[in-house]
Design a protein around this motif. Structure first.
Motif, PDB file in Angstrom:
ATOM      1  N   LYS A  49       0.856  -1.190   0.000  1.00 15.24           N
ATOM      2  CA  LYS A  49       0.000   0.000   0.000  1.00 15.24           C
ATOM      3  C   LYS A  49       0.889   1.237   0.000  1.00 15.24           C
ATOM      4  CE  LYS A  49      -3.964  -2.090   2.375  1.00 15.24           C
ATOM      5  NZ  LYS A  49      -3.438  -3.450   2.579  1.00 15.24           N
ATOM      6  N   THR A  50       0.466   2.276  -0.704  1.00 13.09           N
ATOM      7  CA  THR A  50       1.286   3.486  -0.812  1.00 13.09           C
ATOM      8  C   THR A  50       0.767   4.629   0.056  1.00 13.09           C
ATOM      9  OG1 THR A  50       0.089   4.318  -2.760  1.00 13.09           O
ATOM     10  CG2 THR A  50       1.976   2.863  -3.155  1.00 13.09           C
ATOM     11  N   THR A  54      -1.686   7.725  -3.847  1.00 17.48           N
ATOM     12  CA  THR A  54      -1.937   6.541  -4.668  1.00 17.48           C
ATOM     13  C   THR A  54      -1.751   6.844  -6.157  1.00 17.48           C
ATOM     14  OG1 THR A  54      -4.301   7.062  -4.729  1.00 17.48           O
ATOM     15  CG2 THR A  54      -3.540   5.561  -2.985  1.00 17.48           C
ATOM     16  N   TYR A 192       4.504   6.442  -3.535  1.00 17.86           N
ATOM     17  CA  TYR A 192       4.040   5.970  -4.841  1.00 17.86           C
ATOM     18  C   TYR A 192       5.226   5.671  -5.759  1.00 17.86           C
ATOM     19  CZ  TYR A 192       1.324   5.733  -9.164  1.00 17.86           C
ATOM     20  OH  TYR A 192       0.754   5.328 -10.345  1.00 17.86           O
ATOM     21  N   GLU A 296       0.292  -2.688  -6.323  1.00 17.30           N
ATOM     22  CA  GLU A 296       0.128  -1.465  -5.545  1.00 17.30           C
ATOM     23  C   GLU A 296      -1.338  -1.204  -5.264  1.00 17.30           C
ATOM     24  OE1 GLU A 296       3.569   1.846  -6.270  1.00 17.30           O
ATOM     25  OE2 GLU A 296       2.062   1.634  -7.820  1.00 17.30           O
ATOM     26  N   ASN A 297      -1.679  -1.101  -3.980  1.00 21.74           N
ATOM     27  CA  ASN A 297      -3.012  -0.678  -3.529  1.00 21.74           C
ATOM     28  C   ASN A 297      -4.138  -1.588  -4.006  1.00 21.74           C
ATOM     29  OD1 ASN A 297      -1.961   1.680  -2.182  1.00 21.74           O
ATOM     30  ND2 ASN A 297      -1.662   2.553  -4.218  1.00 21.74           N
ATOM     31  N   LEU A 313      -9.337   1.357  -2.169  1.00 18.42           N
ATOM     32  CA  LEU A 313      -8.120   2.112  -1.854  1.00 18.42           C
ATOM     33  C   LEU A 313      -7.859   3.185  -2.914  1.00 18.42           C
ATOM     34  CD1 LEU A 313      -5.755  -0.782  -0.671  1.00 18.42           C
ATOM     35  CD2 LEU A 313      -6.919   0.926   0.736  1.00 18.42           C
ATOM     36  N   THR A 314      -8.070   2.820  -4.167  1.00 17.26           N
ATOM     37  CA  THR A 314      -7.938   3.740  -5.305  1.00 17.26           C
ATOM     38  C   THR A 314      -8.377   3.015  -6.562  1.00 17.26           C
ATOM     39  OG1 THR A 314      -6.391   5.061  -6.634  1.00 17.26           O
ATOM     40  CG2 THR A 314      -5.523   3.060  -5.663  1.00 17.26           C
ATOM     41  N   THR A 317      -5.181   1.201  -9.150  1.00 16.04           N
ATOM     42  CA  THR A 317      -4.412   0.035  -8.716  1.00 16.04           C
ATOM     43  C   THR A 317      -3.444  -0.358  -9.830  1.00 16.04           C
ATOM     44  OG1 THR A 317      -6.174  -1.425  -9.512  1.00 16.04           O
ATOM     45  CG2 THR A 317      -6.220  -0.829  -7.187  1.00 16.04           C
TER      46      THR A 317
END
Length: 527
Positions: A49-50, A54, A192, A296-297, A313-314, A317
């Protein structure tokens, strides 16, 4: 090199006992897990996770105001200046910060698959997973190359170091600073990982044109006969989807250079969006997410299974994996000169033709424009389709004036007799909310016909708003689909909406008009 501000050397940092260099993928994965930086998923990928950031922070990106580059950089809201004094002080702070960490990680590699033009780089990171990301995204050296490797540019990434805007001259706690004289990219205040990738691309966008090489934000593939095709397009236009073809080998999916010898990939990996990713729709990307890949995410359940449909999360991704995780690639990642260029746009106004042929002037006009649409609901306050323009399909990464890249493209088109097409992967039969998304099967057929040369000498009709030449027949595509005005139930409504978009093109192009009167006259809308 200007030493008036006593810029610290990397040598002191890299000679420390806390430096871990060129770890293998399994060792880096071990570090990520043991340091609690991420978790292992059922596919073998590392999931991280960033945090707060994100995506990229374009408003926190700076170039150091150095004598050697001051008159070359296209200064403005994208390319912001920071003084040498502010940079040197912040740089010293970051190096002191990293020096006392238990471990820092170093990756040595290259940007540029063509050995004649590649840039030796090193990436120095606070996190093991950021180093794993660099290992997968950049070009990995052989053992023999590593022995002779001397970095000509360094990325120093300290995500947990936060700038003080009042002292450091930054806009926020986050900073991405490029110094061409000291050959450093300094990143802090964000986790990120995409900042590393795009910073090196930005560096290449400065260095390559100085060598008469056109740097490009595009994907590229090559056919069995060596015919190369380029695909330009902003996010959501289908660049990755359409350049992935079982009958053609992938050169790369995002960043390329075009030299006197042909096209080469700048990277050694892919950084694919993976929201709503499925094996059925995008099998190559789905199956590339293996051991050593970085997610990521992406939301992961308690058993380690990734849920690609969960955007909590976003929506941004991402999956980072090496090119060799894709089966249908060319190695090394380079090929000859392009025969075909495809500009992709997802026109939510529903007025651009699904495919049209471009003259050189039209190609330069649309390259400078870099158009696609924002959709209603995708951003707060966006209630109807909005035109969005990104110069050369990559405005955030272009340090030099846009004309430099556009003129080089025009020269290449002339030199190699390249056929250029504009392909609308967006809406037909009405704007977003009324019409429907272009049938992917038809779009693939149009792109295939263009690449195979089947549209080079076909009969066309001229679009009365944009001046584009529209083929009247394309193999595998119903003729009624090809003329956008004929797909609308209300043709008057079509022309009103088309004029609206044409006026937005004209308004956007005003920033280029003084230097491009001929391009505007011959390449832009004709209303």
């Amino acid at each position: 090199m200007n030493t008036i501000y006593n810029v610290k050397s990397l040598e002191g940092l890299l000679s420390g006992t806390n430096v871990v260099t060129q770890l293998s993928v399994p060792k880096l994965v071990e570090k990520v897990i043991s340091r609690n930086e991420g978790v292992l998923t059922t596919s073998g990928a590392v999931s991280v996770k960033t945090g707060k950031y994100t995506g990229r922070s374009p408003k926190d990106k700076y170039f150091v105001q150095e004598e050697s580059v001051c008159n070359k950089i296209d200064w403005g809201s994208i390319n912001q200046p920071i003084s040498e004094e502010k940079f040197s002080r912040l740089y010293a702070k970051v190096l002191d910060y990293l020096k006392v960490k238990d471990e820092i990680f170093v990756f040595k590699g290259f940007a540029g698959a063509d050995e004649n033009y590649r840039l030796p780089i090193q990436v120095i990171t606070e996190y093991a997973w950021h180093n794993l990301f660099a290992h997968q995204l950049f070009i990995r050296p052989t053992e023999e190359e590593l022995k002779k490797h001397e970095a000509q540019f360094s990325v120093v990434f300290a995500p947990n170091f936060k700038a003080d805007p009042l002292v450091d001259g930054t806009r926020s706690e986050t900073f991405i600073i490029v110094s061409f004289e000291h050959k450093v990219v300094l990143i802090g205040g964000t986790e990120y990982a995409g900042e590393m990738k795009k910073s090196i691309f930005t560096v290449m966008n400065y260095l390559l044109p100085e060598q008469d090489i056109l740097s490009m934000h595009c994907s590229a593939n090559v056919g069995k006969d060596g015919d190369v095709a380029l695909f330009f397009g902003l996010s959501g236009t289908g660049k990755t989807t359409l350049s992935t073809d079982d009958d053609r080998k992938l050169i790369g999916d995002d960043e390329h250079g075009w030299s006197l010898d042909g096209v080469f990939n700048i990277e050694g990996g892919c950084y694919a969006k993976c929201i709503n990713l499925s094996e059925e729709k995008e099998p190559q990307i789905y199956n590339a997410i293996q051991f050593g890949s970085v997610l990521e995410n992406v939301v992961v359940d308690q058993n380690g299974k990734a849920d690609f449909d969960d955007g909590s999360l976003t929506e941004n991704t991402r999956a980072a994996y090496p090119l060799h995780a894709i089966k249908n690639i060319i190695t090394p990642s380079k090929a000859g000169h392009p025969k075909t260029i495809i500009f992709l746009t997802a026109d939510a106004f529903g007025v651009l033709p699904p495919i049209s042929k471009l003259t050189k002037e039209q190609a330069m006009y649309h390259f400078l424009s870099g158009y696609t649409s924002k959709l209603a609901g995708t951003e707060r306050g966006v209630t109807s389709p909005e035109a969005t323009f990104s110069t050369c399909y990559g405005a955030p990464f272009l340090p030099l004036p846009a004309n430099r890249y556009a003129e080089m493209l025009g020269e290449k088109i002339d030199q190699h007799n390249v056929q250029v097409f504009l392909v609308n992967t967006g809406w037909t039969g009405g704007e977003y909310g009324i019409g429907s998304r272009m049938n992917l099967k038809y779009t693939r057929a149009m792109v295939r016909a263009a690449i195979e040369g089947k549209l080079n000498n076909v009969e066309t009709v001229k679009d009365s708003i944009f001046g584009l030449q529209i083929p009247v027949e394309v193999p595998g595509v119903p003729s009624e689909v090809l003329l956008p005005n004929k797909t609308w139930s209300d043709e008057n409504a079509y022309f009103e909406k088309a004029k609206e978009l044409a006026n937005q093109f004209k308004e956007n192009f005003k920033k280029f008009s003084s230097d491009n009167l001929e391009i505007e006259k011959l390449g832009g809308p004709i209303i």
